[in-house]
Design a protein around this motif. Structure first.
Motif: not given
Lengths: 408, 643, 294
Positions: B363, B366-367, B603, B616, B620-621, B623-624, B627-628, C132-134
């Motif tokens: 996580f 990714g961020i 992505a 990418a 993803s972030v 997308i996150f 959803l959040l 949630m994190f892809p």
């Protein structure tokens, strides 16, 4: 009390030994090879590894099979972190990506002496050469060729004119019978047409994409002509082609060695060279070749031994096992003089076909070509876009991806 | 428990926070100094390397000429361990200790010299690639720190404008720079602490006064500290520039005198072009006569200092926050909370820890990645060098070109983020609705008392879950084939037209939807079956007594009772379906023309087809984030986290 | 409890029609897998119809029935590779994943359901957020943390931890929701009788939550049972592979041996069906399980 302590001590000692305390036996060099083979190919490479270990005291070659679908990811995750093998075998299409990413593939130019260089079919060595540096030894190649149902086709066509004529005779669309079937909407398969006209994805020697080169458009035009002749099935896919051929509903198909294992036993098939194209001034169809190279992992601690094994694998003894038992087409030229190999019609057919084959680009930038090219092929195959427009669109798409990637 | 004194808390906070800030500031300052020193060292070495390269080039680049040039140059260049010139497999010249006598150049490279050969190949490729792309992407001047502490540098040897080999230079390690002294940093803690001691005497236990005083004292002290630090680093950067300029002058005169003694034509090389970046582009900080170009230098100093200043500011803000947290008693309260609710935390900790191990690092990674321009070409560089801020997000969210006007109407740009998002939402809503409805319906029917064959139905109905979906998804794809697919055969059996399923976005979507619904309803059915067991039978009994109809009983009893177990399943299946990569990938593969892509498949394509990892990651972030937002709203609405 | 509720039930015949249809649609693709597996061929299914097919010919084409029956695919799958060993590995990993997953999520879910404490909402949300994190870019960071940092490469324990942690969020939410439906009065009574928190949890709450535990068990089991990419990436010895890894050898790349894959798929589905048969008794007790007053 004393004896109990002794026993404890003995157990501890044994544990220490098990835990990897240096033993004289473990002084041998271990070379770990990763591959994605199964069945006969797997047995063949294990046999080569065993033969090498037996003839080289102090060296032990071990192999690990990894499913193809996970193989590239596993290499990208493990090798740069020093957790991977000494050698891995993979097709050349990912080579550029790994070289650009760094710390994955060791260049072998330095090791490569003239006799070794000359041992290979030149184009297979080109396939594992990236921007002027050789990064692996080519183990085998795969090319698309013409496979036909002997019951339906007595003499395979030599020219595109004959091909279309024969195919037309054997097509009954309503009954789902087709004279010719191949995955024509896939760029990899289509490349054989494109290359016959002198088409290409990248300008020679550079990473400059030219998807809409006039020669490429001519290749697409010819495909459209074939589709309009009605000799090809709609929505082709590997599963469909396999099913059609096995049911005797496809007389001729363009496909590669991977298909042979899927042919139903009752089908009597023959292999022939892809025809020449009258439309391209009688130039032969030139399929892309996929070359599996054996690469040395950059973090390997045993590069010399690893290279020696790779050399052995691609030399006569190794290549012979890979050809006769693994059913591969080795890149080693000399092996085709071997009486047993020479007598094998399948290996012979691919050896002839590879003469006109073109290595599929190994540039990292190739991956961004596939998606636009697939869309281009789909829209051309469905006759929804004219070839030139589809090629222009794909080219623009690739250029856009490239400029975004290279933006500072 | 007695409340500890506010004064002591603020004092402790001041000391701890000040200590933290001072420690961080010292670290940043040391790093900056090391970086400035190392940059200077590298640049001086590059100047020397480029100078000798120009000498070797003017000597013809091979044979005795090259060897004499190397000898003449090294005689006048201090701090050089060895110099090697290689072309292809040939070592043209070498001043390495071992390369004398039988080993003397010229000779073929030996096995241990493979790195030299590979380096030459790499640099030649870099030169060609940069030229082809008309940019600087691959290092043409390679610099590597040796374990000894010295540097190993290599630059291309150009003849007639084409790289034919390399010149490799190894320098001796420099004496270690004096370490950054601690005393200013210590003072920055002690002085405000002492001053705060005075305030304590005056202000007593008045919290507001104490807070303001402590904050002010710490802020002032850190301000003074960072001003001083920044000034010192700026000064060191200026000195480094001066030393590079001096090296340029030295080398210019060395090359001149060596050229004369070797009888070579005066080198055409411009000494200003010796101070270059890794792509052999002049930095412009040194002029041709070896003087410093002050405007350029000041710009560089500014750059260096701004970087440090930002780090120091962050440290100061962190310290102030910590000061207030401690001073106002946050940690004290936190400790008490943990103690009081010990049991609950102990119950939760293992599960939370396990999840964190798995999620936290990917996580964070990714961020972080999403703020960079990380891609295949630069994976070996530190992420800090690739920082692009919010650019990726701006590119994704700022692209509103979802339709293009062409003659005769519009063409949708299916690859646009908003189009994909719209489809993604539609995909999720339809899937979850169908999955939940069919799962619940089947569960209700299967829950019918005394229905024959129930176990048989149940087992057969979970088969889609039990089978590997890799094959069943592809079977479904095959069933939708236009000529040989079973669905179209069935259509034709009942007299309907065959449909080209993957030719149109909507039918293509239907194919994927059918497949995914088939794959996902068993899970919902099992969850519903379980949830139905939580309903007390006597509720129905009571409803019957009250004369409620079956529908009324369902509305009043079944649905509300199912909620606690069903809501989590629904929320999570929304999340999973939103990111349902496999089915899209296997069934439609985005056909036609990318219209059935969802965000996650996009992505994926950005990462693995276009090699843009940073972009990418930003995808993803995003997308996150979507959803959040969904999760928070859904949770507020359903109150699923409440007891 | 009165059992004479038949009068209130729906008539069974339409229910059977409905269930029969649903089952047919559900089973149909599975029957194709069976048909491919037993065909002795490697071809994926296509409808094989002559030109101008009659209705009956079309019907024959859409019935999943191989032209000839053969167990050759099964024999090859089991003998070409150590497939039995891989299934066994999968069983071991899946069982321990299930046990670990259930244990960790039961305790956490109980705390979320019964205790009021600061951070409860945040804790629940964090489990949800973790889903949630892809996972597009997470393989390499996961590799770094599991193999490089924790040194759990090539070990079953590593896989068990990864899979359990993957399945925990759903399990926690599911169990918490279910625990919420169990009346607190039961526990309060037990507390008065001097039972410890552990006793209450294991003896009173858990038995009542059996349906939810059964669901989470099935879910945890499936999480590890069909996982392919992590198992293939983390395991460095062929005899450590799990069944999904073994299955993927048959497809992927150029060659697609669907017959083998189908046969293997059937083999790996059997343990899941067995597990379900075992667990379904907790999901079927009808309305009687609701009598929590017991």
């Amino acid at each position: 009390m004393q004896s109990r302590l002794d026993r404890l001590f003995a157990v501890l000692l044994a544990l220490a030994v098990l835990a990897g305390a240096p033993l004289p036996a473990s002084a041998e060099t271990e070379v770990l090879v990763w591959h994605a083979y199964r069945a006969a190919e797997k047995a063949a490479i294990e046999k080569v590894a065993a033969a090498y270990s037996a003839s080289h005291p102090g060296v032990k070659v071990t192999t690990l099979a990894v499913p193809y679908d996970a193989f590239a990811d596993k290499i990208s995750a493990a090798v740069p972190r020093g957790k991977g093998p000494d050698v891995f075998i993979y097709a050349q299409d990912r080579l550029g990506g790994w070289i650009e990413a760094g710390n994955t593939v060791e260049p072998v130019d330095f090791f490569l002496d003239k006799p070794t260089r000359d041992r290979f079919i030149p184009s297979t060595l080109d396939a594992v050469t990236y921007k002027g540096t050789v990064y692996g030894l080519p183990v085998n190649y795969k090319v698309i060729t013409l496979i036909y149902n002997k019951k339906l086709v007595t003499t395979p066509p030599r020219t595109s004119t004959e091909l279309v004529a024969t195919a037309k005779k054997l097509t009954d669309k309503a009954a789902g019978r087709f004279g010719l079937a191949y995955w024509y909407s896939d760029y990899y398969y289509h490349a054989a047409l494109q290359n016959a006209f002198g088409g290409r994805v990248f300008e020679k020697g550079t990473a400059k994409p030219v998807l809409n080169a006039p020669e490429n458009v001519k290749g697409l035009d010819l495909l459209v002509k074939w589709i309009d002749e009605g000799i090809l099935p709609a929505e082709p896919s590997t599963a469909l082609i396999t099913a059609l051929f096995n049911q005797g509903k496809a007389a001729m198909i363009f496909t590669g060695p991977w298909f042979l294992g899927e042919i139903a036993p009752e089908i009597d098939y023959g292999l022939a060279q892809l025809p020449t194209l009258a439309e391209a001034g009688n130039a032969p169809m030139r399929p892309w070749m996929t070359v599996e190279g054996a690469y040395i992992a950059a973090p390997s601690k045993n590069k010399d031994v690893a290279y020696d094994f790779v050399k052995y694998l691609t030399d006569r003894d190794g290549a012979r096992i890979m050809a006769l038992e693994g059913r591969q087409s080795p890149s080693n030229k000399a092996i085709y003089d071997d009486p047993k190999v020479a007598a094998d019609p399948v290996l012979k057919a691919f050896r002839t076909q590879v003469e006109v084959a073109v290595p599929m680009p190994n540039l990292a930038e190739m991956t961004m070509v596939w998606s636009p090219a697939t869309i281009m092929m789909a829209s051309v195959a469905k006759r929804s876009t004219p070839p030139k427009a589809a090629a222009d669109k794909a080219q623009a798409e690739v250029l856009k991806s490239l400029s975004e990637l290279r933006r500072k | 428990m007695t409340a500890p004194s506010h004064r002591l808390r603020f004092l402790a906070g001041l000391v701890l926070a000040g200590g933290l800030a001072a420690w961080l500031a010292h670290g940043f300052a040391s790093d900056a100094r090391r970086r400035v020193a190392a940059d200077g060292e590298v640049r001086r070495a590059v100047v020397a390397l480029r100078a000798v390269t120009s000498l070797v080039e003017s000597s013809g680049g091979e044979g005795d000429g090259a060897r004499r040039a190397v000898v003449a140059w090294q005689a006048g260049a201090p701090g050089v361990v060895q110099l090697r010139v290689a072309r292809g497999m040939q070592l043209e010249a070498s001043s390495a200790a071992g390369d004398a006598g039988g080993q003397a150049a010229p000779r073929r490279l030996a096995r241990e010299e493979k790195p030299l050969y590979d380096r030459a190949q790499r640099i030649a490729t870099a030169v060609r690639t940069n030229r082809e792309e008309q940019g600087g992407r691959k290092d043409e001047v390679e610099v590597e720190r040796l374990p000894s502490g010295g540097l190993s540098l290599a630059a291309p040897l150009d003849l007639d404008g084409a790289p034919v080999g390399i010149v490799e230079l190894e320098t001796a390690p420099l004496p270690p720079a004096p370490s950054t002294p601690w005393w200013p940093f210590l003072l920055a803690v002690l002085v405000p602490a002492a001053a705060f001691g005075l305030v304590m005497l005056l202000a007593g236990q008045r919290r507001a006064v104490l807070a303001v005083a402590a904050t002010f004292l710490l802020a002032a002290s850190l301000f003074v500290l960072s001003r001083g630090t920044v000034a010192r680093i700026g000064e060191e950067r200026r000195q480094a520039a001066a030393s590079v300029a001096e090296r340029v002058r030295e080398q210019a005169s060395l090359v001149r005198s060596a050229s004369v003694s070797l009888g070579l034509p005066a080198s055409a090389a411009d000494p200003a072009g010796w101070d270059v970046d890794p792509f052999r582009r002049p930095r412009g900080e040194v002029a041709s006569d070896g003087s410093v170009v002050e405007t350029r230098r000041e710009a560089a100093v500014e750059e260096e200092v701004r970087h440090l200043g930002r780090s120091l500011l962050a440290a100061a803000l962190l310290a102030l926050a910590l000061l207030l947290l401690i001073g106002l008693g946050a940690f004290h309260r936190l400790g008490r909370t943990i103690k009081v609710n010990r049991q609950a935390y102990v119950y939760i900790a293992p599960a939370l820890l396990g999840m964190m191990v798995l999620v936290f690092y990917p996580f964070t990674y990714g961020i972080t990645l999403s703020f960079t321009d990380s891609n295949i070409y630069n994976t070996q560089k530190p992420l800090a060098d690739l920082w692009v801020g919010l650019r990726n997000y701006g590119d994704i969210l700022g692209d509103f070109a979802f339709a293009k006007k062409v003659e005769g109407g519009f063409v949708f740009n299916y690859l646009n983020f908003y189009w994909t998002l719209l489809f993604n939402v539609f995909w999720t809503v339809t899937n979850v609705t169908i999955g939940v409805t069919s799962g619940l319906l089947l569960a209700l029917v299967l829950n019918t008392r005394a229905l024959a064959l129930r176990p048989v139905y149940r087992v057969l109905l979970i088969l889609p879950w039990a089978m590997p979906n890799y094959i069943t998804a592809l079977i479904w794809k095959g069933m939708f084939h236009q000529q040989f697919g079973i669905i179209n055969q069935l259509f034709q059996m009942v007299g309907l037209q065959a449909v080209n399923w993957f030719d149109h976005p909507f039918t293509s979507f239907l194919a994927a939807l059918t497949t995914n619904a088939w794959l996902s309803f068993p899970f919902m059915m099992v969850v519903s079956l379980g949830a139905l067991q939580s309903i007390p039978a006597d509720l129905y009994e009571a409803a019957r007594v009250d004369g409620a109809s079956r529908w009324q009983a369902f509305r009043a009893i079944t649905l509300p009772s199912l909620r606690p177990a069903l809501v989590p399943a629904v929320i999570l299946s929304v999340v999973w379906t939103f990111n349902m990569f496999n089915i899209i990938y296997l069934v439609t593969a985005g056909d036609p023309g990318g219209s059935t892509e969802i965000l996650i498949t996009q992505a994926y394509k950005f990462a693995f087809e276009r090699y843009r990892y940073g972009y990418a990651a930003a995808y993803s972030v995003v997308i996150f984030g979507i959803l959040l937002v969904y999760g928070v709203f859904q949770n507020r609405y359903s109150k699923a986290t409440e007891a | 409890m009165a059992r004479s509720r038949r009068d209130q039930e729906l008539p069974h015949a339409p229910l059977h029609v409905f269930l029969g249809l649903a089952t047919l649609v559900t089973v149909y693709p599975v029957l194709w897998v069976v048909s491919i597996a037993f065909s002795g061929r490697q071809t994926l299914a296509i409808a094989d119809v002559p030109s101008d097919p009659t209705f009956l010919q079309r019907l024959r084409a859409v019935v999943p029935w191989p032209q000839q029956w053969s167990t050759a695919n099964f024999t090859s799958v089991m003998t070409d590779q150590p497939f039995g060993r891989w299934v066994l590995n999968s069983v071991v990993v899946a069982i321990f994943t299930t046990l670990l997953g259930i244990f960790l999520s039961c305790t956490a879910a109980y705390a979320f359901s019964r205790f009021k404490f600061p951070g409860r909402r945040a804790g629940m949300m964090s489990f949800l957020i973790s889903q949630m994190f892809p996972g597009v870019l997470t393989l390499i960071p996961l590799y770094i943390i599991m193999v490089q940092v924790l040194g759990l490469g090539n070990s079953r324990l590593g896989m068990i931890i990864v899979y359990a942690a993957t399945s925990i969020p759903f399990s926690v939410w599911m169990l918490k929701g279910y625990f919420d439906t169990i009346p607190k009065e039961l526990e309060e009574a037990a507390i008065i009788e001097g039972a410890s928190a552990g006793t209450i949890f294991w003896r009173i709450v858990l038995p009542l939550a059996k349906p939810a535990v059964a669901i989470t068990a099935l879910f945890s089991f499936m999480t590890s049972w069909n996982e392919f990419i992590l198992a293939a990436t983390f395991m460095d010895k062929e005899d450590m592979y799990t069944a999904p890894v073994g299955l993927r050898f048959f497809v992927g790349g150029f060659s697609q041996q669907w017959g083998y894959f189908a046969a293997g798929s059937i083999i790996v589905s059997i343990p899941v069906v067995v597990l379900f048969l075992y667990l379904q008794k907790y999901l079927v007790s009808g309305l009687t399980a609701g009598s929590v007053k017991g």
